[in-house]
Design a protein around this motif. Sequence first.
Motif, PDB file in Angstrom:
ATOM      1  N   ARG A   1      42.243  34.727  55.838  1.00  0.00           N
ATOM      2  CA  ARG A   1      41.719  34.558  54.410  1.00  0.00           C
ATOM      3  C   ARG A   1      40.752  35.870  54.061  1.00  0.00           C
ATOM      4  NH1 ARG A   1      43.230  34.209  51.436  1.00  0.00           N
ATOM      5  NH2 ARG A   1      44.719  34.532  52.959  1.00  0.00           N
ATOM      6  N   ASN A   2      40.820  35.998  52.811  1.00  0.00           N
ATOM      7  CA  ASN A   2      40.107  37.134  52.318  1.00  0.00           C
ATOM      8  C   ASN A   2      39.724  36.871  50.827  1.00  0.00           C
ATOM      9  OD1 ASN A   2      42.628  37.521  51.246  1.00  0.00           O
ATOM     10  ND2 ASN A   2      41.941  39.619  50.637  1.00  0.00           N
TER      11      ASN A   2
ATOM     12  N   ARG B   1      36.253  34.333  41.934  1.00  0.00           N
ATOM     13  CA  ARG B   1      35.418  34.060  40.773  1.00  0.00           C
ATOM     14  C   ARG B   1      36.244  32.862  39.706  1.00  0.00           C
ATOM     15  NH1 ARG B   1      36.805  39.256  37.584  1.00  0.00           N
ATOM     16  NH2 ARG B   1      36.407  40.177  39.480  1.00  0.00           N
TER      17      ARG B   1
ATOM     18  N   ARG C   1      45.596  37.577  44.833  1.00  0.00           N
ATOM     19  CA  ARG C   1      44.902  38.298  46.050  1.00  0.00           C
ATOM     20  C   ARG C   1      45.573  38.713  47.099  1.00  0.00           C
ATOM     21  NH1 ARG C   1      43.188  32.678  45.825  1.00  0.00           N
ATOM     22  NH2 ARG C   1      44.621  31.379  47.289  1.00  0.00           N
ATOM     23  N   LEU C   2      45.124  39.371  48.215  1.00  0.00           N
ATOM     24  CA  LEU C   2      45.873  39.857  49.122  1.00  0.00           C
ATOM     25  C   LEU C   2      46.367  38.823  50.146  1.00  0.00           C
ATOM     26  CD1 LEU C   2      46.485  42.852  49.923  1.00  0.00           C
ATOM     27  CD2 LEU C   2      44.824  42.915  51.233  1.00  0.00           C
ATOM     28  N   ARG C   3      47.753  38.888  50.574  1.00  0.00           N
ATOM     29  CA  ARG C   3      48.016  37.620  51.351  1.00  0.00           C
ATOM     30  C   ARG C   3      48.436  38.360  52.961  1.00  0.00           C
ATOM     31  NH1 ARG C   3      52.068  34.286  53.531  1.00  0.00           N
ATOM     32  NH2 ARG C   3      53.496  35.869  53.683  1.00  0.00           N
ATOM     33  N   LEU C   4      48.696  39.630  52.863  1.00  0.00           N
ATOM     34  CA  LEU C   4      48.879  40.049  54.113  1.00  0.00           C
ATOM     35  C   LEU C   4      47.734  40.759  54.734  1.00  0.00           C
ATOM     36  CD1 LEU C   4      51.771  39.816  54.805  1.00  0.00           C
ATOM     37  CD2 LEU C   4      52.229  42.151  54.425  1.00  0.00           C
TER      38      LEU C   4
ATOM     39  N   LYS D   1      37.146  36.360  49.373  1.00  0.00           N
ATOM     40  CA  LYS D   1      35.839  36.638  49.133  1.00  0.00           C
ATOM     41  C   LYS D   1      35.750  36.942  47.848  1.00  0.00           C
ATOM     42  CE  LYS D   1      36.253  41.284  50.884  1.00  0.00           C
ATOM     43  NZ  LYS D   1      35.901  42.204  51.844  1.00  0.00           N
ATOM     44  N   ALA D   2      34.704  36.711  46.976  1.00  0.00           N
ATOM     45  CA  ALA D   2      34.453  37.260  45.666  1.00  0.00           C
ATOM     46  C   ALA D   2      35.310  36.492  44.791  1.00  0.00           C
ATOM     47  CB  ALA D   2      34.811  38.705  45.477  1.00  0.00           C
TER      48      ALA D   2
ATOM     49  N   GLU E   1      49.485  36.838  46.821  1.00  0.00           N
ATOM     50  CA  GLU E   1      49.638  35.595  46.547  1.00  0.00           C
ATOM     51  C   GLU E   1      48.776  35.217  45.407  1.00  0.00           C
ATOM     52  OE1 GLU E   1      48.349  33.082  50.001  1.00  0.00           O
ATOM     53  OE2 GLU E   1      46.204  33.745  49.772  1.00  0.00           O
TER      54      GLU E   1
ATOM     55  N   ALA F   1      48.935  35.569  57.831  1.00  0.00           N
ATOM     56  CA  ALA F   1      47.675  35.642  56.734  1.00  0.00           C
ATOM     57  C   ALA F   1      46.356  35.147  57.259  1.00  0.00           C
ATOM     58  CB  ALA F   1      48.288  35.150  55.494  1.00  0.00           C
TER      59      ALA F   1
ATOM     60  N   VAL G   1      42.567  44.563  44.643  1.00  0.00           N
ATOM     61  CA  VAL G   1      42.311  43.218  45.106  1.00  0.00           C
ATOM     62  C   VAL G   1      41.869  43.117  46.559  1.00  0.00           C
ATOM     63  CG1 VAL G   1      44.086  42.250  43.426  1.00  0.00           C
ATOM     64  CG2 VAL G   1      44.837  42.918  46.006  1.00  0.00           C
ATOM     65  N   THR G   2      41.811  44.305  47.082  1.00  0.00           N
ATOM     66  CA  THR G   2      41.316  44.562  48.629  1.00  0.00           C
ATOM     67  C   THR G   2      40.056  43.849  48.504  1.00  0.00           C
ATOM     68  OG1 THR G   2      42.715  45.883  49.488  1.00  0.00           O
ATOM     69  CG2 THR G   2      40.511  45.969  50.271  1.00  0.00           C
ATOM     70  N   ASP G   3      39.114  44.265  47.499  1.00  0.00           N
ATOM     71  CA  ASP G   3      37.723  43.525  47.333  1.00  0.00           C
ATOM     72  C   ASP G   3      37.530  42.292  46.882  1.00  0.00           C
ATOM     73  OD1 ASP G   3      37.022  46.353  48.270  1.00  0.00           O
ATOM     74  OD2 ASP G   3      37.251  47.065  45.985  1.00  0.00           O
ATOM     75  N   GLY G   4      38.727  41.476  46.725  1.00  0.00           N
ATOM     76  CA  GLY G   4      38.563  40.211  46.075  1.00  0.00           C
ATOM     77  C   GLY G   4      39.562  40.038  45.199  1.00  0.00           C
ATOM     78  N   GLU G   5      39.833  38.676  44.770  1.00  0.00           N
ATOM     79  CA  GLU G   5      41.066  38.573  43.913  1.00  0.00           C
ATOM     80  C   GLU G   5      40.599  38.895  42.526  1.00  0.00           C
ATOM     81  OE1 GLU G   5      39.630  33.648  42.843  1.00  0.00           O
ATOM     82  OE2 GLU G   5      41.505  34.244  43.851  1.00  0.00           O
ATOM     83  N   LEU G   6      41.712  38.903  41.606  1.00  0.00           N
ATOM     84  CA  LEU G   6      41.588  39.581  40.225  1.00  0.00           C
ATOM     85  C   LEU G   6      42.487  38.714  39.469  1.00  0.00           C
ATOM     86  CD1 LEU G   6      41.122  43.368  40.971  1.00  0.00           C
ATOM     87  CD2 LEU G   6      39.142  41.716  39.926  1.00  0.00           C
ATOM     88  N   CYS G   7      42.355  38.572  37.967  1.00  0.00           N
ATOM     89  CA  CYS G   7      43.162  37.834  37.359  1.00  0.00           C
ATOM     90  C   CYS G   7      44.170  39.279  36.753  1.00  0.00           C
ATOM     91  CB  CYS G   7      42.577  37.442  36.139  1.00  0.00           C
ATOM     92  SG  CYS G   7      41.720  38.352  35.086  1.00  0.00           S
TER      93      CYS G   7
ATOM     94  N   PHE H   1      45.263  34.281  39.395  1.00  0.00           N
ATOM     95  CA  PHE H   1      44.413  35.222  40.130  1.00  0.00           C
ATOM     96  C   PHE H   1      45.378  35.675  41.109  1.00  0.00           C
ATOM     97  CE2 PHE H   1      41.271  33.002  37.678  1.00  0.00           C
ATOM     98  CZ  PHE H   1      40.371  33.897  37.509  1.00  0.00           C
TER      99      PHE H   1
END
Lengths: 104, 104
Positions: free
Chosen positions: A90-91, A96, B71-74, A93-94, B60, A88, B25-31, B69
């Motif tokens: 880090r990604n 919140r 976000r992408l782990r892979l 970004k954004a 993850e 893994a 979530v590719t563009d950033g983490e989301l709840c 939240f």
Amino acid sequence: MTLKQRTAVFKALGHPARLRIVDAVTDGELCVCDLVEIAGLGWSTVSRHLSVLKQAGVLEDEKRGQQVFYRLRLPCVAELSSCLDRPATRNAKATRQNSKRCGS
Amino acid sequence: MTLKQRTAVFKALGHPARLRIVDAVTDGELCVCDLVEIAGLGWSTVSRHLSVLKQAGVLEDEKRGQQVFYRLRLPCVAELSSCLDRPATRNAKATRQNSKRCGS
DNA sequence: CCACGATTTCGCAAAAATGCGAAACTTCAA
DNA sequence: TTGAAGTTTCGCATTTTTGCGAAATCGTGG
């Protein structure tokens, strides 16, 4: 490629027998009889798995004589597996902050 | 990565709602609350989809305050989709002739 | 034309996945 | 400490998937 198509590809790969089959044909095409051995399942079952993979566009087949050969049709599928081995990164970004109102 | 693990990853991605979530979530983490809207499904259902994706190691989560939240782990999952758009290339190496005895 | 080998299609029973609402938790604020 | 918001867990009914053997296809060599 639509969501539906991509889903079909991943779903097709999301079964141990099918993934094994895909791994096998990565080194070159194989006939159904070979794949039956590799999968360790009955002919009818393997045939259906192959049908799923073909339908999803992962494999393509060619009939030569009395046997049918299957080979990889999606170029990147072979890379996917190796891709998954990368650890893994880090990604985040954004990132919140805990927003008061959920619907952001 | 074992066959089983790879299968789990692909199986996790092989569902429209889950793939949509991963795309999001590719563009950033989301709840979760955001993802519920994106998926257009009930909370409990989305929660289970997220659990599947997390279990497979695709996503993850992190709890901050009262929300969670995802976000992408892979790292490469994001590339997979674009990868699928590339047209087929040839990989018919090792083409074998219609062998008399099937078992090669 | 007929039998045979290779493969797919069919029908079926068992197992797994999906979606949902109710209930259980956890955390933050009053 | 009471309560509300955000999320997960729990049964449950419905749908899909999986595997198998029998039967149907298709091409090949007598």
